[in-house]
Enzyme design. Structure first.
Site, PDB file in Angstrom:
ATOM      1  CB  SER A  20     -90.649  -5.506  48.565  1.00 38.19           C
ATOM      2  OG  SER A  20     -90.790  -4.653  49.690  1.00 38.19           O
ATOM      3  CE  LYS A  21     -85.328  -4.214  44.414  1.00 40.42           C
ATOM      4  NZ  LYS A  21     -85.370  -3.384  43.218  1.00 40.42           N
ATOM      5  NE  ARG A  22     -89.693   1.703  51.984  1.00 43.74           N
ATOM      6  CZ  ARG A  22     -88.729   2.577  52.271  1.00 43.74           C
ATOM      7  NH1 ARG A  22     -87.877   2.940  51.357  1.00 43.74           N
ATOM      8  NH2 ARG A  22     -88.641   3.099  53.477  1.00 43.74           N
ATOM      9  CG  HIS A  23     -91.708  -4.689  53.476  1.00 41.22           C
ATOM     10  ND1 HIS A  23     -92.284  -4.321  54.666  1.00 41.22           N
ATOM     11  CD2 HIS A  23     -92.247  -3.884  52.547  1.00 41.22           C
ATOM     12  CE1 HIS A  23     -93.166  -3.352  54.444  1.00 41.22           C
ATOM     13  NE2 HIS A  23     -93.155  -3.071  53.160  1.00 41.22           N
ATOM     14  N   GLY A  24     -86.991  -6.081  53.817  1.00 43.20           N
ATOM     15  CA  GLY A  24     -86.004  -7.070  54.218  1.00 43.20           C
ATOM     16  C   GLY A  24     -85.701  -8.170  53.222  1.00 43.20           C
TER      17      GLY A  24
END
Length: 497
Positions: free
Chosen positions: A256-260
């Site tokens: 996801s955006k938060r996970h790269g």
RNA sequence: GGCCCCAUCGUCUAACGGUCAGGACGCGAGGUUUUCAACCUCGAAAUCGGAGUUCGAUUCUCCGUGGGGUCACCA
């Protein structure tokens, strides 16, 4: 023999931002299946959360799909027989379904305020109980509820989950999955702003749009029993469920955006070929056999099947993607690649270089560089010297390494020999250039590689370049000799160290 | 934490219950070579653990362990 159903599948993103590779892989698999089965691929926009709506997201979604060649048969831009394809334009349908559920006793109005629910959850957590809606309005008298609703008091509609027994469904990949009903609470199906939640909306739409296979990420498995109950309560036919694995980010969490996660269009920007990305995405989480991994779209459509998807989440092997991109760059039809190169150079080459970029020139240099880059973004810096007569001579230190360390005078002399021998060369082509330069190296008793490196730096401006003689042929005799002389002079003016 | 899903080289994966557990990326060594690549050859590298079932488990069952997901008026 089971009935040959018409395959209708959908990709149903919410317009909350750019699609990243994880969600687009899901779309790709779904699309491949539609094509394989001669079915329809539908694009539906799930814009039921007004607060998260992002301006332009619908365009970005469509652009992402288009870039990858994923085409849709029905969708927000082109319409279709099952429209509209924006959920926000289908509000009446959901309202109607929700009301029908109330009528039949499958749902009820709930007047609990968000604050009230938050407090409820907090006290549950304090008591170490799982946070669940406690059903406080489940048995609230229907007449009273109607009165409060009519008076304008805000409310949501909740589905009354069975409190006993269990719900089982079949997933194409994982087989039967069972949940105890008591684990599930009475979830909201219609929000106080009149919009449905995903649960209600997709059940209504997938039925109305005659979706045959619900393909989605495995994160939906825990709420599937709710959907089963909804399908049943509404008297709808249950579709085939396919919960595909997700992609994990570098940190091990769901991409996801938060996970790269990277957006699809960022890959376009960085110079990946869409064919390569499609191929790569298709085979992460799916394999045909024990050795094939290069597939055209056509071939994928032929051999892909949802049932062959892997069950376990996969990481995103960026390095392998790069390798594959390089491979596509090398194997692609030359003129197609020239077109792509020209487009890229129009964009990436410094502004001083006049446009349009010369197609014929790019055609000449394409064979020299196509196997030297992995990404299109590397192209401009590698070939820039072909496009300008003004290539600055690099600093002396650039020339004076290895063999030439601390020998600027010798290097200058070697360059002089080169220009002198090239000056009278009658036929300016790579073979001839190479021949005379080799002879010269031999005469001077300098190793060919060491000798050529001076010329390479003088002519191309860098230590690392496309093949020297072919490059020189393209650049032309006069310009090459100019550059070599310039370099020699510059080296002569370097104080000996 | 409850519930659910998943488990083969570092990574992506292949293997009707019987294979020396295969391929690819990456990595290492060598070759080719005008730089850098590309290309060729070779190599190291895995069935999470424990019980079962079976003549025989990567494969089937159970229990652990590990990872992930999910528990909103978001999708």
């Amino acid at each position: 023999m089971q009935d040959i159903q018409n395959v209708r599948v959908r990709f149903a993103p919410s317009p909350t931002g750019d699609p990243h590779v994880g969600v687009i892989r899901q779309a790709l698999w779904t699309w491949l299946y539609a094509k394989k089965m001669n079915g329809k691929f539908i694009l539906r926009i799930e814009d039921t959360d007004q607060t998260r709506y992002v301006e332009g997201a619908v365009d970005r979604i469509q652009n992402s799909l288009q870039w990858l060649g994923i085409t849709w048969d029905e969708g927000p831009d082109i319409g279709g027989p099952y429209g509209p394809y924006f959920q926000s334009e289908r509000k009446d349908l959901y309202k109607e379904a929700a009301e029908k559920l109330i009528e039949n006793g499958f749902a009820y109005r709930c007047f609990a305020t968000p604050d009230e629910l938050r407090e409820m959850r907090e006290s549950q957590q304090a008591a170490k109980l799982p946070p669940k809606y406690d059903g406080r309005y489940r048995d609230y008298p229907k007449n009273d509820a109607e009165k409060r609703a009519e008076s304008g008091e805000p409310y949501v509609i909740r589905f009354a989950m069975p409190q006993e027994g269990s719900t089982t469904f079949t997933d194409l990949l994982r087989g039967e999955i069972t949940f105890e009903n008591k684990e599930l609470d009475d979830f909201v199906i219609l929000k106080s702003d009149g919009f449905p939640t995903y649960h209600l909306a997709h059940v209504v739409d997938d039925t109305a749009m005659e979706i045959s296979h619900v393909t989605r990420g495995e994160e939906w498995i825990p709420s599937t029993p709710r959907h089963v109950q909804l399908f049943n309560a509404l008297g709808y036919k249950i579709p085939t469920w396919v919960h595909a694995p997700v992609i994990l980010g570098p940190d091990g969490g769901k991409l996801s955006k938060r996970h790269g996660a990277k957006f699809v269009l960022e890959y376009a920007e960085e110079g990946y070929l869409s064919d390569a990305l499609v191929n790569f995405l298709a085979i992460t989480g799916w394999a045909l056999d024990d050795h094939t991994e290069i597939f055209s779209r056509e071939r994928l459509i032929e051999v892909f099947d949802l049932k062959d998807l892997s069950k376990n989440p996969s990481g995103f092997d960026q390095t392998k993607l790069e390798w594959m991109n390089g491979l596509y760059l090398r194997e692609m039809e030359e003129n197609d690649l020239v077109d792509i190169f020209v487009r890229r150079l129009e964009r990436d080459l410094p502004a001083e270089i006049p446009r349009p970029i010369d197609w014929a020139l790019v055609k000449e240099l394409t064979p020299l560089v196509r196997e030297r880059i992995k990404l299109l973004s590397e192209l401009a810096s590698l070939v820039g010297f072909f496009f300008t007569s003004d290539v600055p001579t690099p600093a002396a230190a650039e020339f004076l390494t290895k063999k030439w360390k601390d020998r600027s005078a010798d290097a200058a002399n070697a360059l002089d020999s080169t220009s002198n021998i090239l000056e009278p060369l009658p036929d300016w082509n790579a073979d001839n250039i190479q021949q005379v330069m080799r002879n010269t190296a031999e005469k001077l008793e300098i190793r060919a590689g060491d000798f050529f490196s001076l010329t390479r730096i003088a002519v191309t401006g860098t230590r690392i370049s496309p093949p020297l003689f072919e490059s020189m042929e393209i650049i032309g005799q006069e310009l090459c000799i100019d550059r070599i002389r310039q370099a020699a002079n510059s080296l002569r003016n370097t104080p000996a160290s």
